[in-house]
Design a protein around this motif. Structure first.
Motif, PDB file in Angstrom:
ATOM      1  N   LYS A  24       0.704  -1.233  -0.012  1.00  0.00           N
ATOM      2  CA  LYS A  24       0.073   0.081  -0.028  1.00  0.00           C
ATOM      3  C   LYS A  24       0.946   1.048   0.213  1.00  0.00           C
ATOM      4  CE  LYS A  24      -3.546  -2.192   2.504  1.00  0.00           C
ATOM      5  NZ  LYS A  24      -4.247  -2.445   3.630  1.00  0.00           N
ATOM      6  N   SER A  25       0.504   2.306  -0.524  1.00  0.00           N
ATOM      7  CA  SER A  25       1.076   3.557  -0.555  1.00  0.00           C
ATOM      8  C   SER A  25       0.658   4.217   0.761  1.00  0.00           C
ATOM      9  CB  SER A  25       0.439   4.537  -1.625  1.00  0.00           C
ATOM     10  OG  SER A  25      -0.726   5.037  -1.275  1.00  0.00           O
ATOM     11  N   ASP A  28      -2.793   5.482   0.971  1.00  0.00           N
ATOM     12  CA  ASP A  28      -3.656   4.161   1.282  1.00  0.00           C
ATOM     13  C   ASP A  28      -3.704   3.846   2.528  1.00  0.00           C
ATOM     14  OD1 ASP A  28      -4.891   3.780  -1.279  1.00  0.00           O
ATOM     15  OD2 ASP A  28      -3.143   3.023  -2.057  1.00  0.00           O
ATOM     16  N   GLU A  29      -2.508   3.924   3.189  1.00  0.00           N
ATOM     17  CA  GLU A  29      -2.234   3.483   4.788  1.00  0.00           C
ATOM     18  C   GLU A  29      -3.117   4.424   5.390  1.00  0.00           C
ATOM     19  OE1 GLU A  29       1.396   2.173   6.557  1.00  0.00           O
ATOM     20  OE2 GLU A  29       2.093   1.653   4.610  1.00  0.00           O
ATOM     21  N   GLU A  32      -6.752   4.146   5.194  1.00  0.00           N
ATOM     22  CA  GLU A  32      -7.295   2.909   6.002  1.00  0.00           C
ATOM     23  C   GLU A  32      -7.275   3.128   7.500  1.00  0.00           C
ATOM     24  OE1 GLU A  32      -5.393  -1.416   6.762  1.00  0.00           O
ATOM     25  OE2 GLU A  32      -5.767  -0.922   4.467  1.00  0.00           O
ATOM     26  N   ARG A  86     -12.017   6.555  -4.118  1.00  0.00           N
ATOM     27  CA  ARG A  86     -10.961   6.394  -3.351  1.00  0.00           C
ATOM     28  C   ARG A  86      -9.638   6.736  -3.885  1.00  0.00           C
ATOM     29  NH1 ARG A  86      -9.502   3.039   1.507  1.00  0.00           N
ATOM     30  NH2 ARG A  86      -7.397   3.074   1.503  1.00  0.00           N
ATOM     31  N   LYS A  87      -9.538   6.649  -5.005  1.00  0.00           N
ATOM     32  CA  LYS A  87      -8.379   6.933  -5.775  1.00  0.00           C
ATOM     33  C   LYS A  87      -8.215   8.616  -5.868  1.00  0.00           C
ATOM     34  CE  LYS A  87      -6.152   6.816 -10.428  1.00  0.00           C
ATOM     35  NZ  LYS A  87      -6.339   6.984 -11.790  1.00  0.00           N
ATOM     36  N   VAL A  90      -7.258   9.886  -2.657  1.00  0.00           N
ATOM     37  CA  VAL A  90      -5.713   9.621  -2.487  1.00  0.00           C
ATOM     38  C   VAL A  90      -5.052  11.067  -3.227  1.00  0.00           C
ATOM     39  CG1 VAL A  90      -3.644   8.096  -3.383  1.00  0.00           C
ATOM     40  CG2 VAL A  90      -5.936   7.150  -2.292  1.00  0.00           C
TER      41      VAL A  90
END
Length: 167
Positions: A24-25, A28-29, A32, A86-87, A90
């Motif tokens: 995960k980038s 992304d972490e 989350e 989600r993208k 990010v």
């Protein structure tokens, strides 16, 4: 037989290794850790509750309000669980924060204060909207009048239609 067993083991390990998800980038972490989907849905629902209040004030039946709220939640869950959305989140974080800042935010949100901040944020946003809403409602008529004046000022004057000639 040993060679065949070794080959099978090597192939199995290769397949298992290939199935490992990509790392995960940092962003992304962070999302989350922030429980991005649920917190986004809750924030959206707290905003939607303002519309619910307006519907109640306009006489929409309570049973309908409950069903409308359920449908709104389903819609927001679909939206915020979408990989495309989600993208974009990010990308939004990456636009406003450097990679190092993303890592720092992640580290902060793992601390007790960071966890408390994440847990409190939806309630803070809901309460902030409740605090601001009476002032917005009070200002709205004057604002709408100003908007009307601005639009009128910028509209092109109506062209005069040529008069029809008598035949």
């Amino acid at each position: 037989m040993k060679k065949l067993l070794s080959l099978a083991l090597a192939l199995a390990c290769g397949v298992l290794h290939a199935a490992d998800p990509a790392p995960k980038s940092p962003t992304d972490e962070l999302l989350e850790l922030m429980d991005y989907e649920n917190s986004s849905v809750e924030t959206a629902m707290s905003t939607f509750d303002g519309f619910i209040d307006q519907m109640k004030a306009n006489g929409v039946p309570a049973a309908a309000i409950g069903d409308i709220r359920k449908e709104a939640r389903k819609m927001y869950v679909r939206i915020f669980s979408s990989p495309d959305v989600r993208k974009k989140f990010v990308e939004l974080y990456d636009k406003h924060f450097t990679a190092d800042e993303i890592v720092e935010l992640t580290e902060f949100y793992r601390t007790p204060l960071g966890k408390k901040t994440l847990a409190a944020m939806p309630s803070i946003m809901t309460d902030a909207m409740k605090v601001a809403m009476p002032a917005v409602e009070k200002e709205m008529p004057a604002f709408q009048q100003k908007v009307g004046e601005i639009v009128e000022k910028h509209q092109a004057p109506a062209e005069e239609e040529p008069e029809a000639e008598d035949e």
